[in-house]
Design a protein around this motif. Structure first.
Motif, short mmCIF file in Angstrom:
data_model
loop_
_atom_site.label_atom_id
_atom_site.label_comp_id
_atom_site.label_asym_id
_atom_site.label_seq_id
_atom_site.Cartn_x
_atom_site.Cartn_y
_atom_site.Cartn_z
N THR A 137 6.42 -0.82 7.46
CA THR A 137 6.43 0.37 6.62
C THR A 137 7.86 0.81 6.39
O THR A 137 8.67 0.82 7.32
CB THR A 137 5.64 1.52 7.29
N SER A 189 0.86 -1.17 0.00
CA SER A 189 0.00 0.00 0.00
C SER A 189 0.90 1.23 0.00
O SER A 189 1.67 1.44 0.95
CB SER A 189 -0.89 -0.01 1.25
N TYR A 190 0.83 2.01 -1.08
CA TYR A 190 1.70 3.17 -1.22
C TYR A 190 0.98 4.41 -0.72
O TYR A 190 -0.20 4.62 -0.99
CB TYR A 190 2.10 3.36 -2.68
N GLY A 191 1.71 5.25 -0.01
CA GLY A 191 1.15 6.50 0.48
C GLY A 191 2.25 7.52 0.71
O GLY A 191 3.11 7.31 1.56
N GLY A 192 2.22 8.59 -0.05
CA GLY A 192 3.26 9.62 0.10
C GLY A 192 4.62 9.08 -0.25
O GLY A 192 4.83 8.55 -1.33
N GLU A 202 6.21 6.63 1.39
CA GLU A 202 6.45 5.35 2.05
C GLU A 202 5.53 4.26 1.50
O GLU A 202 4.52 4.55 0.85
CB GLU A 202 6.30 5.47 3.56
N VAL A 203 5.92 3.05 1.78
CA VAL A 203 5.12 1.90 1.38
C VAL A 203 4.89 1.04 2.62
O VAL A 203 5.78 0.87 3.46
CB VAL A 203 5.80 1.08 0.26
N THR A 204 3.67 0.53 2.74
CA THR A 204 3.31 -0.34 3.85
C THR A 204 2.90 -1.70 3.29
O THR A 204 2.09 -1.77 2.37
CB THR A 204 2.15 0.25 4.67
#
Length: 125
Positions: A116, A85-88, A90-92
């Motif tokens: 993360t 899950s990509y956000g900004g 970073e990746v989680t």
């Protein structure tokens, strides 16, 4: 030694064998519970390893799923799922690993761990 004392000891040893056979199922259940508890703990540890490996792989623009399944034991790899899950910046990655059961028919669910990591921007340059 009198004959009656020998006969009594022989009878007692048969009783001990029957008591042992009666207690044997309890010992087997306790042993299976201990093995199952170890499998749960091991699977949870493997899920953490898979999440970290998947997050690191995804941060380097590689396959998170491939990194996850490579990081876990071969016999757990088929039951491993690691969607990123990509956000900004970073990746989680949440790794879900199926917990194996020593008792057929019993389902102990899944072990889930999340990791993360920052995205590696050097790959964009």
């Amino acid at each position: 030694m009198p004959h009656s004392v020998r006969r009594e000891r022989a009878r007692d040893s048969g009783q001990v064998a029957l008591e042992y056979l009666g207690f044997l199922p309890v010992l087997i259940i306790v042993a299976m519970a201990a093995v199952q508890l170890g499998l749960v703990a091991y699977t949870a540890q493997q899920a953490g390893t898979a999440a970290r490996a998947g997050a690191r792989g995804a941060s380097l623009q590689q396959s998170a799923q491939e990194a996850c399944t490579t990081a876990v034991s071969d016999w757990l790899a088929d039951g491993t799922d690691c969607p990123p899950s990509y956000g900004g910046d970073e990746v989680t990655v949440t790794a879900t690993v199926a917990i194996p059961s020593v008792v057929p028919g019993w389902d102990f669910g899944d072990a889930t761990r999340t990791a993360t990591m920052p995205l590696d921007h050097r790959a964009d340059e």
